[in-house]
Design a protein around this motif. Sequence first.
Motif, PDB file in Angstrom:
ATOM      1  N   ILE A 105       0.822  -1.107  -0.018  1.00 51.23           N
ATOM      2  CA  ILE A 105       0.153  -0.020   0.097  1.00 51.23           C
ATOM      3  C   ILE A 105       0.988   1.113  -0.006  1.00 51.23           C
ATOM      4  O   ILE A 105       1.984   1.268   0.544  1.00 51.23           O
ATOM      5  N   GLN A 106       0.099   2.482  -0.610  1.00 51.99           N
ATOM      6  CA  GLN A 106       0.926   3.581  -0.689  1.00 51.99           C
ATOM      7  C   GLN A 106      -0.191   4.747  -0.387  1.00 51.99           C
ATOM      8  O   GLN A 106      -1.211   4.503  -0.996  1.00 51.99           O
ATOM      9  N   PRO A 107       0.248   5.831   0.351  1.00 54.73           N
ATOM     10  CA  PRO A 107      -0.787   6.828   0.348  1.00 54.73           C
ATOM     11  C   PRO A 107      -0.607   7.954  -0.993  1.00 54.73           C
ATOM     12  O   PRO A 107       0.397   7.622  -1.551  1.00 54.73           O
ATOM     13  N   TYR A 108      -1.729   8.575  -1.447  1.00 51.27           N
ATOM     14  CA  TYR A 108      -1.514   9.473  -2.465  1.00 51.27           C
ATOM     15  C   TYR A 108      -2.258  10.560  -2.357  1.00 51.27           C
ATOM     16  O   TYR A 108      -3.354  10.661  -1.824  1.00 51.27           O
ATOM     17  N   ASP A 109      -1.699  11.795  -2.370  1.00 49.69           N
ATOM     18  CA  ASP A 109      -2.374  13.143  -1.897  1.00 49.69           C
ATOM     19  C   ASP A 109      -2.829  13.633  -3.244  1.00 49.69           C
ATOM     20  O   ASP A 109      -2.154  14.145  -3.986  1.00 49.69           O
ATOM     21  N   SER A 110      -4.381  13.487  -3.270  1.00 48.35           N
ATOM     22  CA  SER A 110      -4.772  14.322  -4.594  1.00 48.35           C
ATOM     23  C   SER A 110      -5.418  15.541  -4.346  1.00 48.35           C
ATOM     24  O   SER A 110      -5.667  15.735  -3.153  1.00 48.35           O
ATOM     25  N   PRO A 111      -5.561  16.324  -5.501  1.00 51.49           N
ATOM     26  CA  PRO A 111      -6.468  17.573  -5.199  1.00 51.49           C
ATOM     27  C   PRO A 111      -7.865  17.307  -4.649  1.00 51.49           C
ATOM     28  O   PRO A 111      -8.563  18.285  -4.043  1.00 51.49           O
ATOM     29  N   LEU A 112      -8.389  16.005  -4.621  1.00 49.35           N
ATOM     30  CA  LEU A 112      -9.729  15.517  -4.426  1.00 49.35           C
ATOM     31  C   LEU A 112      -9.781  14.977  -2.765  1.00 49.35           C
ATOM     32  O   LEU A 112     -10.862  14.681  -2.299  1.00 49.35           O
ATOM     33  N   GLY A 113      -8.538  14.931  -2.271  1.00 47.09           N
ATOM     34  CA  GLY A 113      -8.602  14.335  -0.846  1.00 47.09           C
ATOM     35  C   GLY A 113      -7.451  13.240  -0.838  1.00 47.09           C
ATOM     36  O   GLY A 113      -6.880  12.665  -2.136  1.00 47.09           O
ATOM     37  N   ASP A 114      -7.281  12.655   0.083  1.00 46.61           N
ATOM     38  CA  ASP A 114      -6.327  11.336   0.322  1.00 46.61           C
ATOM     39  C   ASP A 114      -6.694  10.150  -0.169  1.00 46.61           C
ATOM     40  O   ASP A 114      -8.010   9.842  -0.240  1.00 46.61           O
ATOM     41  N   ILE A 115      -5.964   9.705  -0.993  1.00 49.60           N
ATOM     42  CA  ILE A 115      -6.248   8.415  -1.578  1.00 49.60           C
ATOM     43  C   ILE A 115      -5.264   7.300  -0.929  1.00 49.60           C
ATOM     44  O   ILE A 115      -4.183   7.570  -0.808  1.00 49.60           O
ATOM     45  N   LEU A 116      -5.728   5.984  -0.913  1.00 52.50           N
ATOM     46  CA  LEU A 116      -4.945   4.903  -0.706  1.00 52.50           C
ATOM     47  C   LEU A 116      -4.861   3.986  -1.819  1.00 52.50           C
ATOM     48  O   LEU A 116      -6.007   3.623  -2.415  1.00 52.50           O
ATOM     49  N   LEU A 117      -3.664   3.712  -2.128  1.00 53.52           N
ATOM     50  CA  LEU A 117      -3.474   2.768  -3.399  1.00 53.52           C
ATOM     51  C   LEU A 117      -2.965   1.361  -2.704  1.00 53.52           C
ATOM     52  O   LEU A 117      -2.084   1.192  -1.872  1.00 53.52           O
ATOM     53  N   ALA A 118      -3.574   0.298  -3.315  1.00 49.74           N
ATOM     54  CA  ALA A 118      -3.003  -1.126  -2.979  1.00 49.74           C
ATOM     55  C   ALA A 118      -2.560  -2.056  -4.236  1.00 49.74           C
ATOM     56  O   ALA A 118      -3.410  -1.864  -5.356  1.00 49.74           O
ATOM     57  N   ALA A 119      -1.769  -2.740  -4.181  1.00 53.73           N
ATOM     58  CA  ALA A 119      -1.158  -3.458  -5.421  1.00 53.73           C
ATOM     59  C   ALA A 119      -0.649  -4.776  -4.952  1.00 53.73           C
ATOM     60  O   ALA A 119      -0.122  -4.796  -3.873  1.00 53.73           O
ATOM     61  N   ASP A 120      -0.785  -5.982  -5.758  1.00 54.24           N
ATOM     62  CA  ASP A 120      -0.011  -6.929  -5.569  1.00 54.24           C
ATOM     63  C   ASP A 120       1.004  -7.052  -6.575  1.00 54.24           C
ATOM     64  O   ASP A 120       1.279  -6.343  -7.415  1.00 54.24           O
ATOM     65  N   GLU A 121       1.614  -8.487  -6.631  1.00 54.17           N
ATOM     66  CA  GLU A 121       2.754  -8.456  -7.916  1.00 54.17           C
ATOM     67  C   GLU A 121       2.078  -8.582  -9.128  1.00 54.17           C
ATOM     68  O   GLU A 121       2.941  -8.200 -10.126  1.00 54.17           O
ATOM     69  N   THR A 122       0.812  -8.604  -9.305  1.00 58.11           N
ATOM     70  CA  THR A 122       0.162  -8.496 -10.618  1.00 58.11           C
ATOM     71  C   THR A 122      -0.231  -7.171 -11.223  1.00 58.11           C
ATOM     72  O   THR A 122       0.094  -6.885 -12.379  1.00 58.11           O
ATOM     73  N   GLY A 123      -0.894  -6.211 -10.183  1.00 60.67           N
ATOM     74  CA  GLY A 123      -1.508  -5.092 -10.643  1.00 60.67           C
ATOM     75  C   GLY A 123      -2.034  -4.432  -9.574  1.00 60.67           C
ATOM     76  O   GLY A 123      -2.127  -4.820  -8.214  1.00 60.67           O
ATOM     77  N   LEU A 124      -2.708  -3.402  -9.746  1.00 63.17           N
ATOM     78  CA  LEU A 124      -3.328  -2.282  -8.700  1.00 63.17           C
ATOM     79  C   LEU A 124      -4.547  -3.246  -8.366  1.00 63.17           C
ATOM     80  O   LEU A 124      -5.561  -3.420  -9.291  1.00 63.17           O
TER      81      LEU A 124
END
Length: 180
Positions: free
Chosen positions: A4-23
């Motif tokens: 997981i990684q956070p992402y600070d977007s202009p519309l608010g905080d986003i949480l990203l998650a990925a495995d070895e295959t993709g998002l």
Amino acid sequence: MTFIQPYDSPLGDILLAADETGLTGLWFEGEKYFANNLPQKHIRQETPILSETKRWLDIYFTGKEPDFMPPLHPIGSSFRQAVWSILLQIPYGQTVTYGEIAQQLARQQGIARMSAQAVGGAVGHNEISILIPCHRVVGTNGSLTGYAGGIHKKIRLLELEHTDTSRFFVPKRERRCDGI
């Protein structure tokens, strides 16, 4: 393993998650199904897939259409996968209705009719918002029927894509993507 990684977007905080295959997930903080499919065991760590997703989002949030797509690995039933596949075909800056998706899915499956409400349920459970663009789906009558991240975010995403939103309206009682 899920990263997981956070992402600070202009519309608010986003949480990203990925495995070895993709998002596997992209959720706005506080949205209806926030981190619904995130396994208990996950690691906060940058990966190439997460880096590529952040780069895609950086371009997207400048109001431009990214010319690449990070690897995606949406997790769901075959029905949901079929709906999400159709969502990926909606061109940047354009919209389709739940009914149009239902008709397309019925044709693909060789059946006479498909429920727009069932389609709405699959759209509403999209775990990779923005990249799998459920914000581009609207009601047949032009209503901006819900968005798990909030109707105001749906409107902003459409405006960001330079979509003509003049023919759309927000219903008096907001409904979510999963409730037509």
